[in-house]
Enzyme design. Sequence first.
Site, PDB file in Angstrom:
ATOM      1  N   ARG A 153      30.002 -48.399  18.151  1.00 32.71           N
ATOM      2  CA  ARG A 153      28.686 -48.916  17.755  1.00 32.71           C
ATOM      3  C   ARG A 153      27.562 -48.097  18.404  1.00 32.71           C
ATOM      4  O   ARG A 153      26.847 -47.352  17.722  1.00 32.71           O
ATOM      5  CB  ARG A 153      28.583 -50.409  18.136  1.00 32.71           C
ATOM      6  CG  ARG A 153      27.405 -51.133  17.538  1.00 32.71           C
ATOM      7  CD  ARG A 153      26.088 -50.908  18.242  1.00 32.71           C
ATOM      8  NE  ARG A 153      26.099 -51.256  19.659  1.00 32.71           N
ATOM      9  CZ  ARG A 153      25.096 -50.958  20.481  1.00 32.71           C
ATOM     10  NH1 ARG A 153      24.021 -50.333  20.048  1.00 32.71           N
ATOM     11  NH2 ARG A 153      25.170 -51.269  21.774  1.00 32.71           N
ATOM     12  N   HIS A 170      23.172 -45.725  30.257  1.00 34.45           N
ATOM     13  CA  HIS A 170      23.197 -44.448  29.532  1.00 34.45           C
ATOM     14  C   HIS A 170      23.110 -43.322  30.558  1.00 34.45           C
ATOM     15  O   HIS A 170      22.623 -43.510  31.678  1.00 34.45           O
ATOM     16  CB  HIS A 170      22.068 -44.409  28.497  1.00 34.45           C
ATOM     17  CG  HIS A 170      22.382 -45.252  27.291  1.00 34.45           C
ATOM     18  ND1 HIS A 170      22.823 -44.725  26.098  1.00 34.45           N
ATOM     19  CD2 HIS A 170      22.368 -46.593  27.110  1.00 34.45           C
ATOM     20  CE1 HIS A 170      23.040 -45.699  25.237  1.00 34.45           C
ATOM     21  NE2 HIS A 170      22.772 -46.863  25.817  1.00 34.45           N
ATOM     22  N   CYS A 201      20.224 -44.225  21.440  1.00 29.23           N
ATOM     23  CA  CYS A 201      19.625 -45.330  20.688  1.00 29.23           C
ATOM     24  C   CYS A 201      18.626 -44.726  19.726  1.00 29.23           C
ATOM     25  O   CYS A 201      17.769 -43.938  20.135  1.00 29.23           O
ATOM     26  CB  CYS A 201      18.938 -46.322  21.620  1.00 29.23           C
ATOM     27  SG  CYS A 201      18.063 -47.605  20.698  1.00 29.23           S
TER      28      CYS A 201
HETATM   29  P1  HMG Z   1      12.723 -56.371   9.480  1.00 32.02           P
HETATM   30  O1  HMG Z   1      12.364 -55.297   8.503  1.00 32.02           O
HETATM   31  O2  HMG Z   1      11.657 -56.908  10.362  1.00 32.02           O
HETATM   32  O3  HMG Z   1      13.495 -57.557   8.770  1.00 32.02           O
HETATM   33  O4  HMG Z   1      13.905 -55.789  10.394  1.00 32.02           O
HETATM   34  P2  HMG Z   1      13.029 -58.655   7.734  1.00 32.02           P
HETATM   35  O5  HMG Z   1      13.605 -59.955   8.201  1.00 32.02           O
HETATM   36  O6  HMG Z   1      11.551 -58.555   7.490  1.00 32.02           O
HETATM   37  O7  HMG Z   1      13.795 -58.195   6.409  1.00 32.02           O
HETATM   38  C1  HMG Z   1      13.505 -56.953   5.786  1.00 32.02           C
HETATM   39  C2  HMG Z   1      14.718 -56.497   5.003  1.00 32.02           C
HETATM   40  O8  HMG Z   1      15.842 -56.285   5.884  1.00 32.02           O
HETATM   41  C3  HMG Z   1      15.194 -57.498   3.960  1.00 32.02           C
HETATM   42  O9  HMG Z   1      15.834 -56.757   2.917  1.00 32.02           O
HETATM   43  C4  HMG Z   1      16.275 -58.246   4.696  1.00 32.02           C
HETATM   44  O10 HMG Z   1      17.216 -58.849   3.853  1.00 32.02           O
HETATM   45  C5  HMG Z   1      16.933 -57.131   5.501  1.00 32.02           C
HETATM   46  P3  HMG Z   1      15.029 -56.335   1.581  1.00 32.02           P
HETATM   47  O11 HMG Z   1      14.551 -57.639   1.015  1.00 32.02           O
HETATM   48  O12 HMG Z   1      13.893 -55.427   2.026  1.00 32.02           O
HETATM   49  O13 HMG Z   1      16.075 -55.619   0.779  1.00 32.02           O
HETATM   50  N1  HMG Z   1      17.610 -57.599   6.717  1.00 32.02           N
HETATM   51  C6  HMG Z   1      18.880 -57.298   7.030  1.00 32.02           C
HETATM   52  N2  HMG Z   1      19.809 -56.546   6.398  1.00 32.02           N
HETATM   53  C7  HMG Z   1      21.017 -56.444   7.013  1.00 32.02           C
HETATM   54  N3  HMG Z   1      21.321 -57.031   8.192  1.00 32.02           N
HETATM   55  C8  HMG Z   1      20.429 -57.773   8.843  1.00 32.02           C
HETATM   56  C9  HMG Z   1      19.142 -57.936   8.254  1.00 32.02           C
HETATM   57  N4  HMG Z   1      18.024 -58.610   8.623  1.00 32.02           N
HETATM   58  C10 HMG Z   1      17.102 -58.398   7.676  1.00 32.02           C
HETATM   59  N5  HMG Z   1      20.747 -58.350  10.012  1.00 32.02           N
HETATM   60  C11 HMG Z   1      15.825 -55.982  11.785  1.00 32.02           C
HETATM   61  C12 HMG Z   1      14.460 -56.551  11.451  1.00 32.02           C
HETATM   62  C13 HMG Z   1      16.280 -56.588  13.100  1.00 32.02           C
HETATM   63  C14 HMG Z   1      16.810 -56.343  10.688  1.00 32.02           C
HETATM   64  C15 HMG Z   1      15.692 -54.450  11.885  1.00 32.02           C
HETATM   65  O14 HMG Z   1      14.665 -54.133  12.753  1.00 32.02           O
HETATM   66  C16 HMG Z   1      16.950 -53.746  12.325  1.00 32.02           C
HETATM   67  O15 HMG Z   1      17.984 -53.814  11.686  1.00 32.02           O
HETATM   68  N6  HMG Z   1      16.871 -52.990  13.433  1.00 32.02           N
HETATM   69  C17 HMG Z   1      17.971 -52.196  13.922  1.00 32.02           C
HETATM   70  C18 HMG Z   1      18.137 -52.413  15.371  1.00 32.02           C
HETATM   71  C19 HMG Z   1      19.311 -51.623  15.899  1.00 32.02           C
HETATM   72  O16 HMG Z   1      20.397 -51.666  15.377  1.00 32.02           O
HETATM   73  N7  HMG Z   1      19.055 -50.881  17.010  1.00 32.02           N
HETATM   74  C20 HMG Z   1      20.086 -50.174  17.699  1.00 32.02           C
HETATM   75  C21 HMG Z   1      20.949 -51.127  18.462  1.00 32.02           C
HETATM   76  S1  HMG Z   1      20.208 -51.753  19.967  1.00 32.02           S
HETATM   77  C22 HMG Z   1      20.681 -50.604  21.184  1.00 32.02           C
HETATM   78  O17 HMG Z   1      21.219 -49.576  20.865  1.00 32.02           O
HETATM   79  C23 HMG Z   1      20.483 -50.983  22.629  1.00 32.02           C
HETATM   80  C24 HMG Z   1      21.767 -51.443  23.322  1.00 32.02           C
HETATM   81  O18 HMG Z   1      22.788 -50.473  23.224  1.00 32.02           O
HETATM   82  C25 HMG Z   1      21.490 -51.742  24.807  1.00 32.02           C
HETATM   83  C26 HMG Z   1      20.778 -50.586  25.521  1.00 32.02           C
HETATM   84  O19 HMG Z   1      21.307 -49.464  25.555  1.00 32.02           O
HETATM   85  O20 HMG Z   1      19.694 -50.854  26.005  1.00 32.02           O
HETATM   86  C27 HMG Z   1      22.293 -52.748  22.695  1.00 32.02           C
HETATM   87 MG    MG Z   2      22.973 -48.740  24.520  1.00 33.85          MG
END
Ligand code: HMG
Ligand code: MG
Length: 313
Positions: free
Chosen positions: A21, A219, A250
């Site tokens: 992931r 990281h 990220c």
């Molecule tokens: P948004 O645009 O604010 O969402 O995104 P929304 O609720 O306004 O919906 C917009 C569209 O997204 C709609 O679709 C929803 O259905 C769809 P449309 O009508 O435009 O076709 N949608 C989704 N689709 C699939 N799965 C979902 C989902 N939710 C809404 N769950 C959202 C908000 C959170 C979805 C967006 O910002 C997002 O997906 N962000 C990605 C975040 C991410 O994956 N970041 C990387 C991981 S975190 C990380 O790496 C840190 C970590 O490792 C720890 C560290 O290292 O610190 C964990």
């Molecule tokens: Mg991370």
Amino acid sequence: MKRGEHMRFPDRVRIVEVGPRDGLQNEKQLVPSEVKVELIERLAEAGLPAIEATAFVSPKWVPQMGDSDAVLRAVLSSPRRRPGVAFPVLTPNLKGFDAAVEAGATEVAIFGAASETFSQKNINCSVAESLKRFAAVVDAASALEIRVRGYVSCVVACPYEGAVDPARTAWVAKTLYDMGCYEVSLGDTIGAGTPASVRRMLEACAGQVPIERLAGHYHDTYGMAIANIYASLELGLAVFDSSIAGLGGCPYAVGASGNVATEDLVFLLDGLGIETGVDMDRLLAAGQFISRHLGRPPASRAAQALLAKRSGG
Ligand code: HMG
Ligand code: MG
């Protein structure tokens, strides 16, 4: 702990493998689902007890995780599936949670941040709004007896706001723990922590959440991850996240490189006589498998050295 005083390290460390992931979410090339599944199976066969398999996030935001349904279903239904291995998946909101449950998830992870700007960039909402969304996920999960892991990003520094106050990190960690997360993983997202800042952060968090419910997610951007893990072990932390071959970063933290490599972490823990249950040979083979696919050597120094030694190089 006073300088020079020897702390008793934990006898055993649980490693949460996040390469499929956290690693693959940041690869420019899309990795085929079959390759991801094979990687996850090899990691499980190497003895890792928990493997974060994928993320149920918006494919518009993170196309690399666009096959989450297919990957999770394949992993859970595989004849090679090993009993007792957990496959948590990221779920930022109820939409992601429902999709994960549909695919058979039995463990999910919610991911918040100690930094306001990072929260906006990563999940498009404020920290306060994210906590409301997470509470809804935790409620839905508890009704289905699904375990929830919590993440806090930017625990020592934010790519947009700079240094983060340990008290702020501890507050977010406590909020996730009180909400019902069985464990809170502390993410040094941009790898800017050093043993001094990580220790201050961890002491603040351990004042709010029992240390056995905390995990380190470091990281390795500045090459400090192993030193930060050592400092955390001294404080009694016994769960660490790591990424095979040091994959990752990220997408919303420019310049962030991979997590500490699992091979480096296992080499450290083996050397300290701390049990992990992980077989280094199988782990190296899993790292070679994904590295061959990505067309570059593993970022892990331990993997490079061990592989060179084994090939007589
Ligand atoms: P948004 O645009 O604010 O969402 O995104 P929304 O609720 O306004 O919906 C917009 C569209 O997204 C709609 O679709 C929803 O259905 C769809 P449309 O009508 O435009 O076709 N949608 C989704 N689709 C699939 N799965 C979902 C989902 N939710 C809404 N769950 C959202 C908000 C959170 C979805 C967006 O910002 C997002 O997906 N962000 C990605 C975040 C991410 O994956 N970041 C990387 C991981 S975190 C990380 O790496 C840190 C970590 O490792 C720890 C560290 O290292 O610190 C964990
Ligand atoms: Mg991370």
